[in-house]
Structures are given as C-alpha cells and as structure tokens.
Enzyme design. Structure first.
Site, PDB file in Angstrom:
ATOM      1  N   GLN A 116       0.835  -1.196   0.000  1.00 33.41           N
ATOM      2  CA  GLN A 116       0.000   0.000   0.000  1.00 33.41           C
ATOM      3  C   GLN A 116       0.878   1.256   0.000  1.00 33.41           C
ATOM      4  O   GLN A 116       0.643   2.192  -0.769  1.00 33.41           O
ATOM      5  CB  GLN A 116      -0.898  -0.011   1.250  1.00 33.41           C
ATOM      6  CG  GLN A 116      -1.850   1.159   1.337  1.00 33.41           C
ATOM      7  CD  GLN A 116      -2.938   1.108   0.279  1.00 33.41           C
ATOM      8  OE1 GLN A 116      -3.627   0.120   0.168  1.00 33.41           O
ATOM      9  NE2 GLN A 116      -3.069   2.173  -0.496  1.00 33.41           N
TER      10      GLN A 116
ATOM     11  N   CYS B 292      -6.595   4.371   1.858  1.00 34.33           N
ATOM     12  CA  CYS B 292      -6.199   3.085   1.274  1.00 34.33           C
ATOM     13  C   CYS B 292      -7.409   2.280   0.813  1.00 34.33           C
ATOM     14  O   CYS B 292      -7.267   1.383   0.003  1.00 34.33           O
ATOM     15  CB  CYS B 292      -5.379   2.296   2.282  1.00 34.33           C
ATOM     16  SG  CYS B 292      -6.226   2.071   3.862  1.00 34.33           S
TER      17      CYS B 292
ATOM     18  N   ARG C 266      -2.028   0.298  -6.796  1.00 32.43           N
ATOM     19  CA  ARG C 266      -1.650  -0.936  -6.120  1.00 32.43           C
ATOM     20  C   ARG C 266      -1.126  -1.933  -7.152  1.00 32.43           C
ATOM     21  O   ARG C 266      -0.134  -2.615  -6.925  1.00 32.43           O
ATOM     22  CB  ARG C 266      -2.861  -1.531  -5.376  1.00 32.43           C
ATOM     23  CG  ARG C 266      -3.295  -0.771  -4.136  1.00 32.43           C
ATOM     24  CD  ARG C 266      -2.265  -0.873  -3.033  1.00 32.43           C
ATOM     25  NE  ARG C 266      -1.955  -2.251  -2.704  1.00 32.43           N
ATOM     26  CZ  ARG C 266      -2.705  -3.029  -1.904  1.00 32.43           C
ATOM     27  NH1 ARG C 266      -3.772  -2.532  -1.319  1.00 32.43           N
ATOM     28  NH2 ARG C 266      -2.355  -4.278  -1.661  1.00 32.43           N
TER      29      ARG C 266
END
Ligand code: CP
Ligand code: NVA
Length: 321
Positions: free
Chosen positions: A134, A263, A291
């Site tokens: 992340q 996130c 990602r």
C-alpha cells in the site's frame, strides 16, 4: 542489495525504495503505451488470505497476468497456517510448486516465519504491523499528483496501524515529513519510535490535535478506525476517534492544493465524509489503481529470472518507454 522478500519497509534503504518506485512508473508507462511484458511468463504466485480483500487480491492477480504469470488464491481456512500444518511446512511445500508467495495475515511474525522457511520470495500483502505494498502505491500516487515525493508534509489522521506505520517508513525513505494525528491512546509505541531511529522527531512525528497537524499539509490521509481483527473494539474506537474525521472543514484548514488519500475500503461518515470522498481533492481511486502497478514492480523485481539485470538497469540508467 535487494532482499529476497518484501515484508516491511523497515528493511529498505532509500535507494532501493526509489528503485521500486522507478520500476513501478516504468511498468505503468509501458503497459499504458501498449507494450506487453513477458518477464514472468510461466511464473506462479500463491496468494494466502487470512483476512478479506478486494484490492490486494485483484491487483496481484491481474498484475501478474500482465507480466505473463498466474496467481492462485488460497483461503486461510483451507491452508490452516499453524493449525492444520506448521508455517514452516507450508513454506517448504509451497516453495516446491510456486515462484512467489503473497500472504495477508494477522501476526507479522507469521509473515517473517513464512519468509524464513520459503526458498521463494514472500510478499507481505498486509499484516497487523505493516502494509508495504500500500505504501509503495501511495508514494507512486503522490509522485504523480505532487510531481515529487520529497519535501512534502503528509498528515495521517487515524491510529498507529499497519497502513500508517508503512506510510511513515515510506515518507521517511523519500525525504518527506510524516505526521500522525491520533488520540493519545492510539499513538506509535516506544517500539515503533525506536524502529524509526533517527527519523523520529525529524521526519516522523505525532500530534494529538488534528487542526494543528493539518496546517500546511500537502496530503491528508486516513484509514478505517477499526482494522480487520479489531472488530470487538469498534464502539470504543468510534468514541475515541470522533474528533478525527477528515471533513470539508478540516480539509479547508490544510494547504489549498492539499490532496486526500485513503487506502480503502472507506467508511463514509466515520473517518471521512462523503463530501470529501467525492471532492476533487480525493485521489483515492488513483491510489487503488496504483496498487497494481506498484506490485507489478515488486513481483518483477523479486520473481523474474533476470532480477539482477533489472536492478542494474533501473539503478544505473533512467528507464524510458
Ligand atoms: N487497501 C487494501 O489493502 O484493500 P483490500 O483490503 O481490499 O485488499
Ligand atoms: N488498517 C486496515 C487496512 C485495510 C486495507 C486494516 O488492517 O483492516
């Protein structure tokens, strides 16, 4: 020297982290310009999930496919790590079949033990302590939106958790300021502070007043208040974090060009308002896309047969294409 595994950014140097970022940018440019890579042709990734996921699972699976390889999903229940079979034996067996293992689990020690006994690279897809994939995607997103990753003020409103810990490490490696704004009981521990070493108090710090923290921020970042595995603490956490929401008002107290990151998954009305999530300041879906590009770089670097050549190529010359 790039390590065999990608477990925590604590083990990374600034140079190696920059190399991964460069490689991620390069692979993203190449994919978008229509170049199809074959660096992981015939390679297989095993993905062990002891917690739920949307982004991590899909981005690894699609990402390795774009490099010519394949991924296999294994549920935690099926594998029974440490229950049906020891972590050591799972590591040794999987290493006979696959070229890399991605794991999402609870205790970080499980990731460490798996890596110790696996002869193939192990990638941490989130543990209670860290979420390095992340953080790599986040710095890639920051590079794209701010034009640089150094000299920025990045403020995380939330608790000292896997996402904030890895992001603090990444910001420090890139030469940016990371500030955690949190209630006193949810701050970085003494162990965390020792781990940050010389960066603590210079590049990484924490405050308890969110308004003070956001002044002059280039990035405001948040995450859920209750992480996976902490469900029993939800009510207590809702009360503790009530004043730590990213709202339009808090955002207006940051820099005018300030961007908002998350996130995901997001809980609108808790850590972030729906208004901010849908505002032009929010770059959360760019983060989610990145990602995949970031993890392609990790897999490309750790799992390809020519890993040393790519290290020399990225480290030595500017990649184009
Ligand atoms: N951000 C993130 O890791 O998302 P998932 O939990 O959906 O994988
Ligand atoms: N801190 C969150 C991140 C989810 C991607 C959790 O661990 O649940």
């Amino acid at each position: 020297m790039i390590a065999k595994d990608f477990l925590s950014l604590a083990a990374y140097t600034s140079e190696d982290f920059r190399l991964l970022l460069e490689l991620a940018q390069y692979l993203k440019r190449r994919w978008r310009s229509g170049v199809r890579e074959h660096a992981l042709d015939g390679k297989q990734l095993a993905m062990v999930f002891e917690k739920p996921s949307l982004r991590t699972r899909v981005s690894f699976e699609v990402g390795i496919g774009q490099l010519g390889g394949r991924a296999m999903y294994l549920s935690g229940e099926e594998v029974g790590l440490g229950k049906r079979e020891s972590v050591e034996d799972v590591a040794r067996v999987l290493s006979r079949y696959v070229d890399g293992i991605m794991i999402r689990t609870f205790a970080h020690q499980t990731v460490v033990d798996l890596a110790k006994h696996a002869s193939v690279p192990v990638i941490n897809g989130l543990s209670d302590a860290d979420h390095p994939c992340q953080a790599l995607a986040d710095l890639l997103t920051i590079q794209e939106h701010c034009g640089r990753v150094d000299g920025l003020r990045i403020v995380f409103i939330g608790d000292a958790n896997n996402v904030s810990r890895s992001l603090a490490q990444a910001c420090s490696l890139c030469g940016s300021q990371f500030i955690l704004a949190c209630p006193a009981d949810y701050a970085f521990s003494q162990e965390d502070i020792s781990g940050f070493g010389a960066a603590w108090g210079t590049r990484v710090s924490q405050l308890h007043d969110p308004v003070q923290a956001v002044a002059g921020a280039d990035i405001l970042y948040t995450d859920v208040w209750t992480s996976m595995g902490q469900e029993a603490e939800r009510e207590e956490r809702l009360r503790a974090f009530a004043d730590y929401q990213i709202s339009g008002k808090l955002l207006s107290q940051a820099g005018t060009a300030c961007k908002v990151m998350h996130c995901l998954p997001a809980h609108r009305g808790e850590e972030i308002t729906a208004e901010v999530m849908e505002s032009p300041a929010a770059i959360v879906f760019d983060q989610a896309e990145n990602r995949m590009h970031a993890q392609k770089a990790v897999m490309r670097l750790l799992m390809a047969d020519d890993r040393m050549r790519i290290v020399e190529q990225v480290g030595g010359v500017q990649l184009v294409g």
